[in-house]
Motif scaffolding. Structure first.
Motif, mmCIF file in Angstrom:
data_model
loop_
_atom_site.group_PDB
_atom_site.id
_atom_site.type_symbol
_atom_site.label_atom_id
_atom_site.label_comp_id
_atom_site.label_asym_id
_atom_site.label_seq_id
_atom_site.Cartn_x
_atom_site.Cartn_y
_atom_site.Cartn_z
ATOM 1 N N PHE A 70 -3.288 6.936 7.271
ATOM 2 C CA PHE A 70 -3.733 6.538 8.581
ATOM 3 C C PHE A 70 -5.269 6.640 8.734
ATOM 4 O O PHE A 70 -6.075 5.966 9.685
ATOM 5 C CB PHE A 70 -3.107 7.445 9.841
ATOM 6 C CG PHE A 70 -1.596 7.052 9.924
ATOM 7 C CD1 PHE A 70 -0.647 7.487 9.088
ATOM 8 C CD2 PHE A 70 -1.504 6.285 11.135
ATOM 9 C CE1 PHE A 70 0.565 6.875 9.285
ATOM 10 C CE2 PHE A 70 -0.161 5.742 11.023
ATOM 11 C CZ PHE A 70 1.003 6.075 10.443
ATOM 12 N N GLU A 71 -6.025 7.624 7.978
ATOM 13 C CA GLU A 71 -7.214 7.571 8.234
ATOM 14 C C GLU A 71 -8.269 6.299 7.512
ATOM 15 O O GLU A 71 -9.067 6.019 7.943
ATOM 16 C CB GLU A 71 -7.816 9.087 7.774
ATOM 17 C CG GLU A 71 -7.949 10.032 8.577
ATOM 18 C CD GLU A 71 -7.772 11.573 8.214
ATOM 19 O OE1 GLU A 71 -8.152 11.783 7.091
ATOM 20 O OE2 GLU A 71 -6.749 12.204 8.894
ATOM 21 N N HIS A 72 -7.556 6.299 6.416
ATOM 22 C CA HIS A 72 -8.198 5.176 5.537
ATOM 23 C C HIS A 72 -7.333 4.038 5.154
ATOM 24 O O HIS A 72 -7.092 3.710 3.904
ATOM 25 C CB HIS A 72 -8.896 5.665 4.410
ATOM 26 C CG HIS A 72 -9.869 6.673 4.470
ATOM 27 N ND1 HIS A 72 -9.618 8.003 3.765
ATOM 28 C CD2 HIS A 72 -10.895 7.083 5.198
ATOM 29 C CE1 HIS A 72 -10.662 8.796 4.432
ATOM 30 N NE2 HIS A 72 -11.343 8.373 5.156
ATOM 31 N N PRO A 73 -6.826 3.280 6.124
ATOM 32 C CA PRO A 73 -6.125 2.103 5.707
ATOM 33 C C PRO A 73 -6.704 0.998 4.715
ATOM 34 O O PRO A 73 -7.762 0.636 5.503
ATOM 35 C CB PRO A 73 -5.446 1.617 6.976
ATOM 36 C CG PRO A 73 -6.764 1.959 8.093
ATOM 37 C CD PRO A 73 -7.192 3.117 7.594
ATOM 38 N N ILE A 117 -7.230 2.995 -5.458
ATOM 39 C CA ILE A 117 -8.445 2.909 -5.107
ATOM 40 C C ILE A 117 -9.075 4.105 -4.401
ATOM 41 O O ILE A 117 -10.451 4.466 -4.994
ATOM 42 C CB ILE A 117 -8.540 1.874 -3.646
ATOM 43 C CG1 ILE A 117 -7.805 0.440 -4.168
ATOM 44 C CG2 ILE A 117 -9.972 1.796 -3.252
ATOM 45 C CD1 ILE A 117 -8.628 -0.237 -5.063
ATOM 46 N N LEU A 118 -8.334 4.978 -3.884
ATOM 47 C CA LEU A 118 -8.755 6.325 -3.563
ATOM 48 C C LEU A 118 -7.894 7.384 -4.057
ATOM 49 O O LEU A 118 -7.048 6.712 -4.578
ATOM 50 C CB LEU A 118 -8.958 6.445 -1.807
ATOM 51 C CG LEU A 118 -9.914 5.626 -1.284
ATOM 52 C CD1 LEU A 118 -9.809 5.706 0.142
ATOM 53 C CD2 LEU A 118 -11.114 6.042 -1.587
ATOM 54 N N GLU A 153 0.862 -1.121 -0.090
ATOM 55 C CA GLU A 153 -0.053 -0.061 -0.037
ATOM 56 C C GLU A 153 0.781 1.144 0.040
ATOM 57 O O GLU A 153 1.954 1.136 0.671
ATOM 58 C CB GLU A 153 -0.884 0.208 1.330
ATOM 59 C CG GLU A 153 -1.883 1.107 1.331
ATOM 60 C CD GLU A 153 -2.790 0.863 2.252
ATOM 61 O OE1 GLU A 153 -3.010 -0.173 3.057
ATOM 62 O OE2 GLU A 153 -3.853 1.678 2.283
ATOM 63 N N THR A 154 0.343 2.320 -0.555
ATOM 64 C CA THR A 154 1.105 3.664 -0.531
ATOM 65 C C THR A 154 0.205 4.817 -0.762
ATOM 66 O O THR A 154 -0.640 4.617 -1.556
ATOM 67 C CB THR A 154 2.340 3.676 -1.731
ATOM 68 O OG1 THR A 154 2.971 4.848 -1.561
ATOM 69 C CG2 THR A 154 1.746 3.578 -3.249
ATOM 70 N N SER A 155 0.456 5.779 0.034
ATOM 71 C CA SER A 155 -0.478 6.843 -0.217
ATOM 72 C C SER A 155 -0.108 7.824 0.814
ATOM 73 O O SER A 155 0.974 7.882 1.625
ATOM 74 C CB SER A 155 -1.902 6.599 0.389
ATOM 75 O OG SER A 155 -1.995 6.779 1.742
ATOM 76 N N PRO A 156 -0.428 9.368 0.591
ATOM 77 C CA PRO A 156 -0.177 10.192 1.413
ATOM 78 C C PRO A 156 -0.614 9.894 2.991
ATOM 79 O O PRO A 156 -1.411 9.105 3.391
ATOM 80 C CB PRO A 156 -0.832 11.516 1.192
ATOM 81 C CG PRO A 156 -1.311 11.051 -0.412
ATOM 82 C CD PRO A 156 -1.611 9.684 -0.286
ATOM 83 N N VAL A 188 -3.255 0.428 -3.597
ATOM 84 C CA VAL A 188 -3.179 -0.983 -2.710
ATOM 85 C C VAL A 188 -3.004 -2.018 -3.722
ATOM 86 O O VAL A 188 -3.468 -2.041 -4.862
ATOM 87 C CB VAL A 188 -4.709 -1.087 -2.090
ATOM 88 C CG1 VAL A 188 -4.488 -1.928 -1.009
ATOM 89 C CG2 VAL A 188 -5.224 0.249 -1.392
ATOM 90 N N ALA A 189 -2.255 -3.030 -3.164
ATOM 91 C CA ALA A 189 -2.015 -4.233 -3.952
ATOM 92 C C ALA A 189 -3.075 -5.277 -3.260
ATOM 93 O O ALA A 189 -2.603 -6.236 -2.519
ATOM 94 C CB ALA A 189 -0.553 -4.634 -3.900
#
Lengths: 327, 297, 325
Positions: A236-239, A301-302, A228-231, A307-308
């Motif tokens: 933390f808000e939407h794992p 996804i968002l 998974e990778t994101s800001p 996400v994998a």
């Protein structure tokens, strides 16, 4: 924003008596200028190997590495020496990352002598400047590592890394071996340096709370794969990935008025030796299905959140439903 | 396990000069009574040997037919031998040969062994395999036998004896060094050195060797003692120095014929050899303890 | 049912180490107590003296360097410091057991794990209805390891599982008190969660008291009932967990909470505690925290402050804490 570091399909395999260890398996990511990319995961996930492979401290098995847009996947000897100035690393263990036989001064001067070819007055001046920058008292310049505490040793390590004016620094768990009060000092130092010099960091750690504070983006790794990778805030808000969920919920919190529902994973970590194709987390995942046997693609996804996981949308939807039901 | 002292080290703040490991080791050594004893005895022996010409009026080769086989007396503290030569004089001058050859031989062995061992230990791989097998062959032959064979093959003369002595000692030093290097191979400061552009050679010289020398230093100290013994053995069987050179082993050999009737002739060379070896061993033991602070704490 | 007599009462414990002719003041007058079934968290940083306290209870301090100079440790009224070595051997592993920090080195590498557990059982049980090894297998199952693995060696287990074996050993004789010295610090976060959950369950089942040594306030928050904050061998703050977490009073405790990057609090800079822990060869006169305290007064350098009650079950040794700053 320009991408200081970019890697595509990076693989690092080790040959071991038990078989081929897939330490880093097909990882792609990029880090923008002045940003900190947090790389989190537990032992054996390959994050340290990833960091070292990017800066050519270990040779990759396959894949591409770009620095400021330039392809540095196969640098020649001369190029490699130049790259050493731009790509640096801070190590985890302040007790073993300094040569016990060299004073603070000698340690910091090594790179200055070897690469920047300084000597005499210039050398002394630059050493002093670096020591002041990281907050080491000038009077300690003739001290040996065993005379300093962990926090100070780590500062020496940081001064050493900064001495070549790098653009990109891999921070390999730089505060994990330090006491909590010293951790805060060092983290603040790293953030201040980043602000002042526009440094780009890859911050490797297993400590989720630390990563939240220091990173702009986070990547989660499990057994050599990026899951998974994101800001940061978004993660933390939407794992989204089941592993990320478990990881976040496992952290003991000091906020005892709001205890978290802990997801306890069953089973143990599977082996990174000659692994089966498909998602490596499947063996411990509560959402495992047939689709997990295929190689998982990183999908958005968002917004900006990749996400994998083949069931990521479903899991996300379930969560929302659950949250809607509970006030 | 980090010792209590190291964990809590916050003093030494604000000092210009600081405590290097050399200094710390020396202080620890001084606190060890046997090591200090060994050190003092050795220094005395060395001084006696160096100052030989000023300490004795006799010539070590001069015959004195009027004073053959004299037992110890005020004129001759250790007596005279079968040619009337003063034994004490011969011992003092002889020490120059025994000790210096011991040091030189071990010195060469140390240089060879440390280089070989650190390269093999750090680089490993094929090179390591080949060199180690080669050294295995050497070590398969018992030390003294090997030395004897080499000395016999190379012939007489100081330089050849020194070569024989040092060659036999290289494999054990190399192996020890290699083991010590392999222990620190995984240390992060070596990786850090690479990350700041240190070449392999510089890494080995500046980072690897200083940090893995400790066991070798002990081995070298003990090695001098053992080399002195080997030299004595060689001379005893006639392969070492030639008469009238007063080497201790040669003196033992001469005296063996008269052991029953003139025991003092064999006693004194024996005592000197024993004292040298013993003091060096004490020193070596003390060094081993002093270099490894974890043992003490 | 709880009587007036506390289950474990440590009074004014003073422990010294001698190192190279100098004295380390490791523990300087520590007092606390524990009821049956309670868990006390000993919180502090490296070198604060927490492990020394635990080792003093079990009387396994290094001899001759470590010596208890003063104080008493009463277990059910009996002072452990007065017992003979033989009597202590009957207590170790039996009534009081310890789980050490590093699972990699706590187990004997050349002995099968089942055997190691069985050994503890055999030592403390003269007569047994069944062979000890059977009981050992039961213990393994209790900690979540299949009994079939009892005949394997430690190197065949992962870190988390090794720690579980160590815990099984500690619980084998149903001790009244477990001393856990950072039992999960060496483990990954997800494994840590598993192991802590398991310890808590077993503790409840067997009504065991526990002293949990840790530097992680998060772990304390999850597992402990009471907390003692240790610094330079002294207790700075002590009491009920809830009271301390909701109202940390000692400047050091406040600093500790502030230095932890918390998931729920979003701020760029962390409040940190300047300076370093004191040199135990050379402790400060006056309050041990005074050199680093942001709210220090003239007074603090000159005198020590004893623990004062500032809440129903809340004690603090800072003379200026309740006045707020």
């Amino acid at each position: 924003m320009e991408r200081v570091i970019e890697i595509k399909n990076l693989k690092k395999y080790f040959n071991s008596p038990r078989g081929m260890v897939h330490a880093v398996d097909d990882v792609s990511m990029y880090i923008e200028k002045g940003q900190t990319m947090g790389v989190v995961g537990e032992s054996g996930c390959g994050k340290s190997t990833l960091g070292r492979t990017i800066i050519h401290l270990q040779e990759k098995t396959e894949g591409e590495i770009f620095f400021n847009g330039r392809d540095i996947s196969h640098p020649k000897q001369k190029e490699l020496k130049e790259l050493r100035s731009s790509l640096q690393i801070i190590f985890q263990d302040p007790y073993s990352s300094l040569n016990p036989r060299m004073t603070v001064e000698e340690t910091i001067q090594e790179p200055l002598k070897i690469i920047r070819k300084m000597n005499g007055e210039e050398l002394r001046g630059e050493t002093e400047r670096l020591m002041e920058l990281v907050g080491i008292d000038r009077r300690l310049r003739l001290s040996y590592p065993h005379e300093l505490d962990g926090g100070r040793r780590q500062r020496v390590g940081i001064a050493r890394a900064l001495s070549l004016n790098p653009r990109f620094i891999v921070c390999d768990e730089p505060v994990s071996a330090l006491d909590v009060s010293i951790q805060a000092q060092i983290l603040n130092l790293l953030m201040d340096l980043q602000d002042e010099y526009g440094l780009t960091y890859m911050f490797i750690t297993h400590n989720m709370s630390v990563v939240r504070h220091i990173s702009h983006k986070v990547s989660v790794m499990y057994l050599g794969q990026m899951v998974e990778t994101s800001p940061t805030d978004e993660l933390f808000e939407h794992p989204l990935h089941p592993y990320t969920n478990a990881l976040l919920s496992a952290i003991p919190t000091t906020d005892i008025l709001h205890p978290r529902k802990r997801i306890i994973l069953k089973g143990e970590i599977t082996s990174p030796v000659d692994p089966e194709p498909g998602c490596r987390f499947a063996a411990r995942c509560a959402y495992v299905s047939d689709g997990c046997k295929k190689t998982q693609e990183m999908r958005e996804i968002l917004e900006n959140h990749f996400v994998a996981c083949c069931r990521a949308e479903e899991i996300y939807q379930d969560k929302i439903n659950l949250e809607e039901r509970e006030p | 396990m980090i010792s209590i002292r190291t964990r809590f080290r916050t003093k030494k703040e604000g000092r210009e000069k600081s405590e290097s490991t050399l200094h710390a080791t020396f202080m620890r050594l001084c606190r060890n009574p046997t090591a200090v004893f060994g050190g003092i005895v050795f220094i005395i022996l060395a001084l006696l040997v160096i100052l030989a010409p000023w300490l004795t009026p006799y010539d070590y080769a001069a015959y004195d037919t009027k004073n053959l086989f004299q037992p110890p007396s005020p004129a001759h503290w250790c007596g005279t031998d079968q040619f009337g030569r003063d034994i004490l004089t011969r011992l003092l001058y002889g020490g120059r040969y025994s000790m210096s050859m011991g040091f030189i031989a071990v010195g060469f062995a140390a240089i060879g062994g440390v280089s070989l061992g650190s390269i093999c230990g750090y680089i490993g791989g094929r090179l390591d395999d080949i060199v180690m097998r080669f050294l295995d062959i050497f070590q398969a032959i018992p030390g003294i036998l090997l030395t004897i064979c080499m000395a016999a093959a190379l012939g007489n003369g100081f330089d050849k004896v020194i070569i024989a002595l040092s060659l036999t000692r290289i494999p054990s030093i190399a192996r020890l060094m290699r083991g010590s290097v392999m222990k620190i191979r995984g240390m992060e400061y070596l990786e850090a050195a690479e990350a700041i552009g240190c070449s392999k050679a510089r890494r080995i010289i500046k980072y690897v060797i200083p940090n893995s020398m400790a066991p070798v230093i002990v081995e070298v100290t003990m090695g001098i003692a053992s080399t002195v013994l080997q030299l004595a053995t060689l001379s005893y069987i006639g392969l070492g120095v030639q008469p009238p050179t007063p080497e201790w082993g040669a003196m033992l050999s001469d005296a063996k014929r008269y052991i029953l009737i003139k025991p003092y002739m064999i006693m004194f060379p024996g005592i000197f050899i024993a004292l040298t070896v013993l003091s060096l061993n004490f020193l070596g033991d003390g060094l081993r303890d002093a270099l490894d602070p974890k043992l003490k704490d | 049912m709880s009587g007036n007599e506390k289950f474990l009462k440590v009074d004014n414990l003073v422990v010294e180490y001698t190192s190279g002719g100098e004295i380390v003041h490791a523990v300087n007058g520590v007092s606390f107590s524990l009821e049956r079934g309670e868990t006390l968290g000993l919180v502090g940083e490296t070198g604060a003296g927490k492990t020394t306290i635990a080792k003093s209870i079990l009387r396994i301090l290094p001899d001759p360097q470590g010596k208890v100079r003063n104080g008493s440790i009463r277990l059910d009224g009996v002072d452990l410091l007065e017992l003979s070595e033989r009597e202590m051997q009957g207590i170790r592993g039996n009534r009081v057991s310890m789980v050490f920090q590093d699972p990699m080195t706590s187990l004997n590498p050349v002995m099968k794990v089942g055997e190691q557990i069985a050994e503890v059982i055999r030592k403390h049980n003269k007569k047994m209805e069944r062979p000890a090894i059977q009981k050992a297998i039961e213990m393994l199952e209790l900690v979540g390891i299949p009994g079939s693995r009892a005949m394997e060696y430690p190197h065949q287990f992962s870190g988390g599982m090794k720690q579980r074996v160590v815990i099984a050993m500690a619980l084998a004789c149903k001790p009244d008190l477990i001393l856990a010295d950072e039992p999960t610090s060496a483990l990954d976060v997800t494994i840590q969660a598993q192991v802590l959950e398991m310890i808590t369950e077993l503790k409840i089942k067997q009504n065991t008291s526990m002293i949990l040594i840790t530097h992680d306030l998060g772990v304390v928050g999850n597992v402990c009932d009471k907390v003692a904050v240790i610094y330079a061998g002294e207790v700075l703050e002590y009491g009920d967990k809830l009271e301390i977490f909701l109202n940390p009073s000692h400047p050091y405790t406040v600093g500790l909470f502030g230095a932890i990057p918390d998931l729920s609090v979003k701020s760029r800079r962390l409040t940190n505690i300047e300076g370093l822990p004191p040199d135990p060869f050379n402790l400060p006169v006056g309050c041990c925290f005074s050199p680093r305290c942001k709210n220090v007064r003239e007074d603090c350098f000159k005198r020590k402050f004893p623990l004062q009650q500032i809440g129903e079950k809340h004690y603090c040794s800072c003379g200026y804490a309740p006045l707020g700053f």
